[in-house]
Scaffold this motif. Structure first.
Motif, short mmCIF file in Angstrom:
data_model
loop_
_atom_site.label_atom_id
_atom_site.label_comp_id
_atom_site.label_asym_id
_atom_site.label_seq_id
_atom_site.Cartn_x
_atom_site.Cartn_y
_atom_site.Cartn_z
N ARG A 37 5.03 101.83 91.80
CA ARG A 37 3.69 101.99 91.23
C ARG A 37 2.82 102.80 92.17
NH1 ARG A 37 -1.34 100.27 92.00
NH2 ARG A 37 -0.72 98.96 93.72
N ASN A 38 2.93 102.50 93.45
CA ASN A 38 2.08 103.17 94.40
C ASN A 38 2.47 104.62 94.61
OD1 ASN A 38 -0.19 102.80 95.91
ND2 ASN A 38 0.98 102.71 97.79
N ARG A 39 3.77 104.90 94.63
CA ARG A 39 4.23 106.27 94.87
C ARG A 39 4.07 107.14 93.63
NH1 ARG A 39 9.94 106.69 97.04
NH2 ARG A 39 9.38 108.86 97.01
N CYS A 40 4.15 106.57 92.46
CA CYS A 40 4.16 107.38 91.24
C CYS A 40 2.86 107.29 90.44
CB CYS A 40 5.33 106.96 90.36
SG CYS A 40 6.90 107.14 91.19
N TRP A 41 2.35 106.09 90.26
CA TRP A 41 1.23 105.91 89.36
C TRP A 41 -0.10 106.27 90.00
CZ3 TRP A 41 -2.72 102.07 89.33
CH2 TRP A 41 -3.45 102.02 88.15
N SER A 42 -0.36 105.80 91.20
CA SER A 42 -1.67 106.03 91.82
C SER A 42 -1.96 107.50 92.08
CB SER A 42 -1.79 105.23 93.12
OG SER A 42 -1.81 103.86 92.83
N ASP A 76 -16.14 108.92 89.25
CA ASP A 76 -14.90 108.35 88.72
C ASP A 76 -13.69 108.82 89.52
OD1 ASP A 76 -16.13 106.88 86.68
OD2 ASP A 76 -16.26 108.66 85.42
N VAL A 77 -13.69 110.08 89.90
CA VAL A 77 -12.58 110.60 90.71
C VAL A 77 -12.59 109.94 92.08
CG1 VAL A 77 -11.62 112.68 91.78
CG2 VAL A 77 -12.55 112.78 89.46
N GLU A 78 -13.78 109.79 92.66
CA GLU A 78 -13.88 109.14 93.97
C GLU A 78 -13.45 107.68 93.90
OE1 GLU A 78 -14.37 110.60 96.93
OE2 GLU A 78 -14.25 112.40 95.71
N ARG A 79 -13.78 107.00 92.83
CA ARG A 79 -13.35 105.60 92.66
C ARG A 79 -11.83 105.52 92.61
NH1 ARG A 79 -14.97 100.65 91.22
NH2 ARG A 79 -17.13 101.25 91.25
N CYS A 80 -11.22 106.42 91.88
CA CYS A 80 -9.76 106.46 91.79
C CYS A 80 -9.15 106.77 93.15
CB CYS A 80 -9.35 107.50 90.75
SG CYS A 80 -7.62 107.48 90.38
N ARG A 81 -9.73 107.69 93.87
CA ARG A 81 -9.23 108.03 95.20
C ARG A 81 -9.38 106.86 96.16
NH1 ARG A 81 -11.86 112.98 96.66
NH2 ARG A 81 -10.28 113.92 95.35
N ARG A 82 -10.50 106.14 96.09
CA ARG A 82 -10.68 104.98 96.96
C ARG A 82 -9.70 103.87 96.61
NH1 ARG A 82 -16.13 105.94 95.82
NH2 ARG A 82 -16.13 104.13 94.45
N ALA A 83 -9.41 103.69 95.32
CA ALA A 83 -8.42 102.67 94.93
C ALA A 83 -7.05 103.01 95.49
CB ALA A 83 -8.36 102.56 93.40
N HIS A 84 -6.69 104.28 95.44
CA HIS A 84 -5.40 104.70 95.98
C HIS A 84 -5.36 104.51 97.50
CE1 HIS A 84 -2.41 107.87 97.24
NE2 HIS A 84 -1.71 107.04 96.51
N ILE A 127 -6.50 97.19 89.21
CA ILE A 127 -7.07 97.23 87.85
C ILE A 127 -8.54 96.86 87.90
CG2 ILE A 127 -7.01 96.08 85.61
CD1 ILE A 127 -3.94 95.97 85.94
N ALA A 128 -8.89 95.83 88.66
CA ALA A 128 -10.30 95.42 88.77
C ALA A 128 -11.13 96.53 89.41
CB ALA A 128 -10.41 94.14 89.59
N TYR A 129 -10.56 97.24 90.36
CA TYR A 129 -11.27 98.33 91.03
C TYR A 129 -11.52 99.48 90.05
CZ TYR A 129 -12.69 100.82 95.26
OH TYR A 129 -13.41 101.46 96.23
N LEU A 130 -10.46 99.87 89.33
CA LEU A 130 -10.58 101.03 88.44
C LEU A 130 -11.43 100.74 87.20
CD1 LEU A 130 -6.96 102.44 88.63
CD2 LEU A 130 -9.02 103.34 89.73
N LEU A 131 -11.35 99.52 86.68
CA LEU A 131 -12.10 99.19 85.47
C LEU A 131 -13.47 98.60 85.75
CD1 LEU A 131 -9.25 97.69 83.26
CD2 LEU A 131 -10.13 100.03 83.32
N ARG A 132 -13.83 98.52 87.04
CA ARG A 132 -15.14 98.00 87.45
C ARG A 132 -15.39 96.59 86.91
NH1 ARG A 132 -17.01 103.52 85.76
NH2 ARG A 132 -17.07 104.69 87.69
N ARG A 138 -12.17 91.21 91.94
CA ARG A 138 -11.54 92.06 92.96
C ARG A 138 -11.38 91.32 94.28
NH1 ARG A 138 -14.65 97.25 93.89
NH2 ARG A 138 -15.10 96.52 95.96
N SER A 139 -12.38 90.58 94.68
CA SER A 139 -12.30 89.83 95.94
C SER A 139 -11.24 88.74 95.89
CB SER A 139 -13.66 89.20 96.26
OG SER A 139 -14.64 90.18 96.39
N VAL A 140 -11.17 88.04 94.80
CA VAL A 140 -10.16 86.98 94.65
C VAL A 140 -8.76 87.59 94.65
CG1 VAL A 140 -9.25 85.23 93.06
CG2 VAL A 140 -11.70 85.34 93.53
N ALA A 141 -8.58 88.70 93.93
CA ALA A 141 -7.27 89.35 93.90
C ALA A 141 -6.87 89.82 95.29
CB ALA A 141 -7.29 90.52 92.92
N TYR A 142 -7.80 90.36 96.04
CA TYR A 142 -7.51 90.79 97.41
C TYR A 142 -7.10 89.60 98.27
CZ TYR A 142 -8.17 92.38 102.17
OH TYR A 142 -7.99 92.64 103.50
#
Length: 164
Positions: A37-42, A76-84, A127-132, A138-142
Motif C-alpha cells: 500500500r505504501n509503495r504503490c498507493w500513496s 489538497d495536494v499538500e495534505r496528500c503529501r503530508r499523509a505519505h 484514511i482519517a488524514y485524507l478524508l479530514r 486520527r489520534s486514536v488510530a496513531y
C-alpha cells in the motif's frame, strides 16, 4: 496483473513451521500488504492529486504539465503529501522493529496480532488524514498503531539485556 507478494519481496519475512508437516505460515503477511500500500498507493495518490488539482511543487513538473502557472501549492495536494510522509516516518521504524522481533522467534499468533494491529491502525490513520475525519479518529488510530511498536521494542530490549 500486479503481484503483491513479488512487489513486497524486499521485506524480511520469517517462516514458521506449524503443527502440520509441510505447512508453513508467513508471519509478516499484513506487513507485506502495508508495504505494498505504501509503495504503490500513496505515491500514486500524491501524483494523481497533483495532476488533478494542477498544482506542482517543482517548476520542471509544472512546465511538463502545462506551464509555470501550475507551480503552486494546493492544500489538497499538500495534505496528500503530508499523509505519505507521515506513513514513511512510521512504517520504516515498524519494519525495522518487526524484522528484529521476528528474529526472536515469537509465537506466530502473537506476531500476526502485532502486525495486524499496526496495519489496521496505519490504514485508518491515513484514511482519517485524507478524508479530514474528526480529530480524535486520527489520534486514536496513531496511538493504536504505536502500541505494537512499543510492545515489540520492549520485547527486543528484554531479550537482549542478558547479553549486555
Amino acid at each position: 496483473m500486479w503481484d503483491m507478494a513479488g512487489e513486497c519481496s524486499f521485506l524480511i519475512t520469517r517462516q514458521h513451521t506449524s503443527q502440520l508437516p509441510g505447512e508453513r505460515r508467513n508471519t509478516m503477511s499484513p506487513t507485506r500488504a502495508q508495504g505494498a500500500r505504501n509503495r504503490c498507493w500513496s505515491p500514486a495518490l500524491s501524483s494523481w492529486s497533483a495532476r488533478s488539482f494542477q498544482a506542482f511543487a517543482n517548476p520542471e513538473d509544472a512546465l511538463r504539465n502545462g506551464g509555470l502557472q501550475y507551480y503552486r501549492e494546493d492544500p489538497d495536494v499538500e495534505r496528500c503529501r503530508r499523509a505519505h510522509r507521515n506513513d514513511m516516518e512510521n512504517i520504516f521504524p515498524f519494519l525495522f522493529l518487526g524484522a528484529i522481533y521476528s528474529l526472536l522467534d515469537p509465537s506466530p499468533a502473537v506476531a500476526r496480532i502485532h502486525f495486524f494491529i499496526f496495519c489496521v491502525g496505519r490504514i485508518v490513520h491515513t484514511i482519517a488524514y485524507l478524508l479530514r475525519l474528526k480529530a480524535p479518529t486520527r489520534s486514536v488510530a496513531y496511538s493504536v498503531a504505536q502500541l505494537p511498536c512499543f510492545s515489540m521494542a520492549l520485547q527486543i530490549l528484554l531479550a537482549t539485556t542478558p547479553y549486555w
